[in-house]
Design a protein around this motif. Structure first.
Motif, PDB file in Angstrom:
ATOM      1  N   LEU A  48       7.425   2.970   8.793  1.00 40.06           N
ATOM      2  CA  LEU A  48       5.989   2.975   9.068  1.00 40.06           C
ATOM      3  C   LEU A  48       5.443   1.572   9.249  1.00 40.06           C
ATOM      4  CD1 LEU A  48       4.795   5.751   6.602  1.00 40.06           C
ATOM      5  CD2 LEU A  48       4.910   5.886   9.103  1.00 40.06           C
ATOM      6  N   SER A  49       5.983   0.594   8.510  1.00 39.71           N
ATOM      7  CA  SER A  49       5.502  -0.775   8.665  1.00 39.71           C
ATOM      8  C   SER A  49       5.854  -1.327  10.044  1.00 39.71           C
ATOM      9  CB  SER A  49       6.054  -1.676   7.565  1.00 39.71           C
ATOM     10  OG  SER A  49       7.432  -1.918   7.729  1.00 39.71           O
ATOM     11  N   LYS A  50       6.986  -0.931  10.589  1.00 40.76           N
ATOM     12  CA  LYS A  50       7.351  -1.369  11.937  1.00 40.76           C
ATOM     13  C   LYS A  50       6.408  -0.772  12.977  1.00 40.76           C
ATOM     14  CE  LYS A  50      12.184  -1.844  10.708  1.00 40.76           C
ATOM     15  NZ  LYS A  50      13.509  -1.241  10.780  1.00 40.76           N
ATOM     16  N   ILE A  51       6.094   0.514  12.815  1.00 39.20           N
ATOM     17  CA  ILE A  51       5.161   1.173  13.734  1.00 39.20           C
ATOM     18  C   ILE A  51       3.779   0.536  13.606  1.00 39.20           C
ATOM     19  CG2 ILE A  51       3.970   3.346  14.234  1.00 39.20           C
ATOM     20  CD1 ILE A  51       6.584   4.771  13.385  1.00 39.20           C
ATOM     21  N   TRP A  52       3.335   0.320  12.363  1.00 39.23           N
ATOM     22  CA  TRP A  52       2.026  -0.295  12.123  1.00 39.23           C
ATOM     23  C   TRP A  52       1.947  -1.666  12.793  1.00 39.23           C
ATOM     24  CZ3 TRP A  52       0.962  -4.845   9.506  1.00 39.23           C
ATOM     25  CH2 TRP A  52      -0.385  -5.108   9.290  1.00 39.23           C
ATOM     26  N   ARG A  55      12.715   3.787   2.823  1.00 34.12           N
ATOM     27  CA  ARG A  55      13.102   3.931   4.234  1.00 34.12           C
ATOM     28  C   ARG A  55      11.906   4.326   5.091  1.00 34.12           C
ATOM     29  NH1 ARG A  55      18.948   6.310   5.234  1.00 34.12           N
ATOM     30  NH2 ARG A  55      17.880   6.627   7.184  1.00 34.12           N
ATOM     31  N   GLU A  56      11.101   5.230   4.577  1.00 37.49           N
ATOM     32  CA  GLU A  56       9.916   5.665   5.309  1.00 37.49           C
ATOM     33  C   GLU A  56       8.881   4.538   5.381  1.00 37.49           C
ATOM     34  OE1 GLU A  56       7.504   8.513   7.389  1.00 37.49           O
ATOM     35  OE2 GLU A  56       9.640   8.251   7.052  1.00 37.49           O
ATOM     36  N   ALA A  57       8.696   3.804   4.306  1.00 42.44           N
ATOM     37  CA  ALA A  57       7.747   2.690   4.289  1.00 42.44           C
ATOM     38  C   ALA A  57       8.170   1.607   5.277  1.00 42.44           C
ATOM     39  CB  ALA A  57       7.627   2.114   2.881  1.00 42.44           C
ATOM     40  N   SER A  58       9.449   1.338   5.356  1.00 43.25           N
ATOM     41  CA  SER A  58       9.961   0.347   6.302  1.00 43.25           C
ATOM     42  C   SER A  58       9.711   0.796   7.737  1.00 43.25           C
ATOM     43  CB  SER A  58      11.457   0.133   6.066  1.00 43.25           C
ATOM     44  OG  SER A  58      11.986  -0.751   7.012  1.00 43.25           O
ATOM     45  N   LYS A  81       0.835  -1.204   0.000  1.00 44.97           N
ATOM     46  CA  LYS A  81       0.000   0.000   0.000  1.00 44.97           C
ATOM     47  C   LYS A  81       0.864   1.246   0.000  1.00 44.97           C
ATOM     48  CE  LYS A  81      -3.916  -2.092   2.369  1.00 44.97           C
ATOM     49  NZ  LYS A  81      -4.729  -2.119   3.591  1.00 44.97           N
ATOM     50  N   MET A  82       1.960   1.207   0.752  1.00 44.64           N
ATOM     51  CA  MET A  82       2.874   2.342   0.776  1.00 44.64           C
ATOM     52  C   MET A  82       3.522   2.537  -0.597  1.00 44.64           C
ATOM     53  SD  MET A  82       2.987   3.762   3.812  1.00 44.64           S
ATOM     54  CE  MET A  82       1.228   3.544   3.811  1.00 44.64           C
ATOM     55  N   GLU A  83       3.803   1.430  -1.279  1.00 43.38           N
ATOM     56  CA  GLU A  83       4.401   1.497  -2.609  1.00 43.38           C
ATOM     57  C   GLU A  83       3.449   2.183  -3.588  1.00 43.38           C
ATOM     58  OE1 GLU A  83       6.713  -1.437  -5.729  1.00 43.38           O
ATOM     59  OE2 GLU A  83       5.208  -2.307  -4.404  1.00 43.38           O
TER      60      GLU A  83
END
Length: 70
Positions: free
Chosen positions: A51-55, A46-49, A37-39
């Protein structure tokens, strides 16, 4: 300590996504869906990675963050 990396294509580049030992395969697949979805929104890797950790922590570990994060 075992690690499980999966290589995916993210916006034309090969990146490695780490499956932590605490993640089940289904949770990891959900995290990959989130990254996809971020893609689509053209978010930098780097930001997607990050955010996925936070999610993942919010969704599966019931972590709480400051309101600015949400």
């Amino acid at each position: 300590m075992e690690t499980n990396y999966r290589e995916i294509n993210y916006r034309g580049q090969q990146v490695h996504v780490l499956q932590h030992l605490s993640e089940s395969n289904s949770q990891f697949e959900k995290k990959l869906e989130y990254i996809r979805k971020m893609e689509k929104k053209e978010v930098d890797w780097r930001e997607a990675s990050r955010l996925s950790k936070i999610w993942f922590c919010i969704k599966y570990k019931s972590c709480r963050y400051q309101p600015e994060v949400y």
